[in-house]
Design an enzyme around this catalytic site. Sequence first.
Site, PDB file in Angstrom:
ATOM      1  N   LYS A  91      -4.144  27.486  58.669  1.00 44.94           N
ATOM      2  CA  LYS A  91      -3.957  27.476  59.995  1.00 44.94           C
ATOM      3  C   LYS A  91      -2.949  28.425  60.498  1.00 44.94           C
ATOM      4  O   LYS A  91      -1.837  28.993  59.724  1.00 44.94           O
ATOM      5  CB  LYS A  91      -3.399  26.029  60.740  1.00 44.94           C
ATOM      6  CG  LYS A  91      -4.563  24.847  60.174  1.00 44.94           C
ATOM      7  CD  LYS A  91      -3.898  23.683  60.698  1.00 44.94           C
ATOM      8  CE  LYS A  91      -4.790  22.573  60.271  1.00 44.94           C
ATOM      9  NZ  LYS A  91      -6.078  22.538  61.359  1.00 44.94           N
ATOM     10  N   ARG A 111     -13.611  15.477  56.721  1.00 51.94           N
ATOM     11  CA  ARG A 111     -14.960  14.945  56.515  1.00 51.94           C
ATOM     12  C   ARG A 111     -15.320  14.719  55.208  1.00 51.94           C
ATOM     13  O   ARG A 111     -15.730  13.628  54.849  1.00 51.94           O
ATOM     14  CB  ARG A 111     -15.921  15.857  57.253  1.00 51.94           C
ATOM     15  CG  ARG A 111     -15.941  17.303  56.784  1.00 51.94           C
ATOM     16  CD  ARG A 111     -16.515  18.045  57.701  1.00 51.94           C
ATOM     17  NE  ARG A 111     -15.697  18.438  58.923  1.00 51.94           N
ATOM     18  CZ  ARG A 111     -16.176  19.150  59.939  1.00 51.94           C
ATOM     19  NH1 ARG A 111     -17.423  19.797  60.019  1.00 51.94           N
ATOM     20  NH2 ARG A 111     -15.523  19.364  60.996  1.00 51.94           N
TER      21      ARG A 111
END
Length: 498
Positions: free
Chosen positions: A273, A347
């Site tokens: 990030k 996920r």
Amino acid sequence: MKVAFAKPEIPASGTLVALAADGRRLGKLAGQLDKATKGAITRALEASRFKGGAEEFLTLLAPAGVDVARIIVAGIGAPGKYDALAAQSLGGRLVAALNGTGEKDVSVWIEQIGDMKLAEAEFAANVAYGARLRFYRFDKYKTKEKPEQKPSLRHFNVLVADAADAKRAFGPMDKVVDAVNFTRDLVSEPANVIYPETLAAQAKTLTELGLEVKVLGVKEMTKLGMGALLGVGQGSSRESQLVTMQWNGGGKEKPIAFVGKGVTFDTGGISIKPAAGMEDMKWDMAGSAAVIGTMRALASRKAKVNAVGVVGLVENMPSGTAQRPGDIVTSMSGQTIEVLNTDAEGRLVLADAMWYCQETFKPKVMIDLATLTGAILIALGTVYGGMYANDDELARQLEASGKATGELLWRMPLAPAYNKMMDSPAADVKNISGSRNAGSITAAEFLQRFVQKGVIWSHLDIAGMAWADKDSPTNPRGATGYGVRLLDHLVAKHYEEA
């Protein structure tokens, strides 16, 4: 801050709160105080813009004729529209208004005004509930605060005719606030304090309430074939964990299950990030914290339900052992996953946690919570959490509980066309669609591939709800504990035995 319920009487000190409705209609107490102070409230009304609206306060300092230091006339707006959430907001706003004034004691005189449908005991309990929710403060690392910078309130007294009924109604709410604040603490802690092993240890403390807690480490998960979850954590020196929590408060019914994403810090991994704002990624475990908090709430109030909480706990770090874009992993379900972006990691954690939950506990209903996508923020901002469901009735129940608790949900679509976007040319499924479009929906479609046939399921994307950048009446800035009130209400209304 201590909350107490007592019969109505004008206190000899502190702050006294009286009520008024829209149109400056004073309640009985406010009228009595106006006479006792020789019209001070009337004069203050005439000199102000106070109309009795639901978010208005009129404050009189050191009023003559009474011993209290302060009188606050609190507006409730239209009495017929006043509900439990409005009462909670009143309690929270009073705490916010008084906590920095030096005041130690406040007494709120509860009475029905006009066509108010909210019973006095329920009104009183919800005012106290909101006050406790708002009083939360994460300050354990502040070592140089001056006394005048600290909250001053010590006693929040609720004065109501049927104090015993109000106290009884507040009992379960009090337990829920404890669970919400426990959740807020977990989310607020920095990642050097809360990481997979220590978060698992926090969950284990709930055995004191009667929960059965089990922790799986890397060896156990490897034997179970949890390649999706383990792949996320393999770049970290912190060992990944899977925690299960069982509450057996019902009969022989299959349990309702809650599954939480617990990425205790998310750098994005190799798909790292940007540096700006990365410190916020300590709360990427808020879904797991909400599950832990919900299980605490159910156990502490002895809910008559069978419930299971499962949380997958990992740290997503870049290193020489980290998962790479392009890697293919095999999940516990046997489905293979092409990892195109290591920052779409939540996920992967949920895929194995959900499958383990279904294989082990055979739930009738399964709800997962996760700070899963930035895309849900683009769609819904910080007003609603995103809700996906394969069952209309469960969706209606969740929506209703969201409205009742103020933890709002908006149902988002699931459709085969979105699911097809997750097909991989190299594996059974890929972890991102490769398109900027419908990012939260395709993430939900990915998860749906790990829901077994016949299981009623909902996915809650709470990325916009777990942390607040500004105060609200019952949530101070910071970790909100979102999900605990919502799920506790859902269980109480629809899944507990009579």
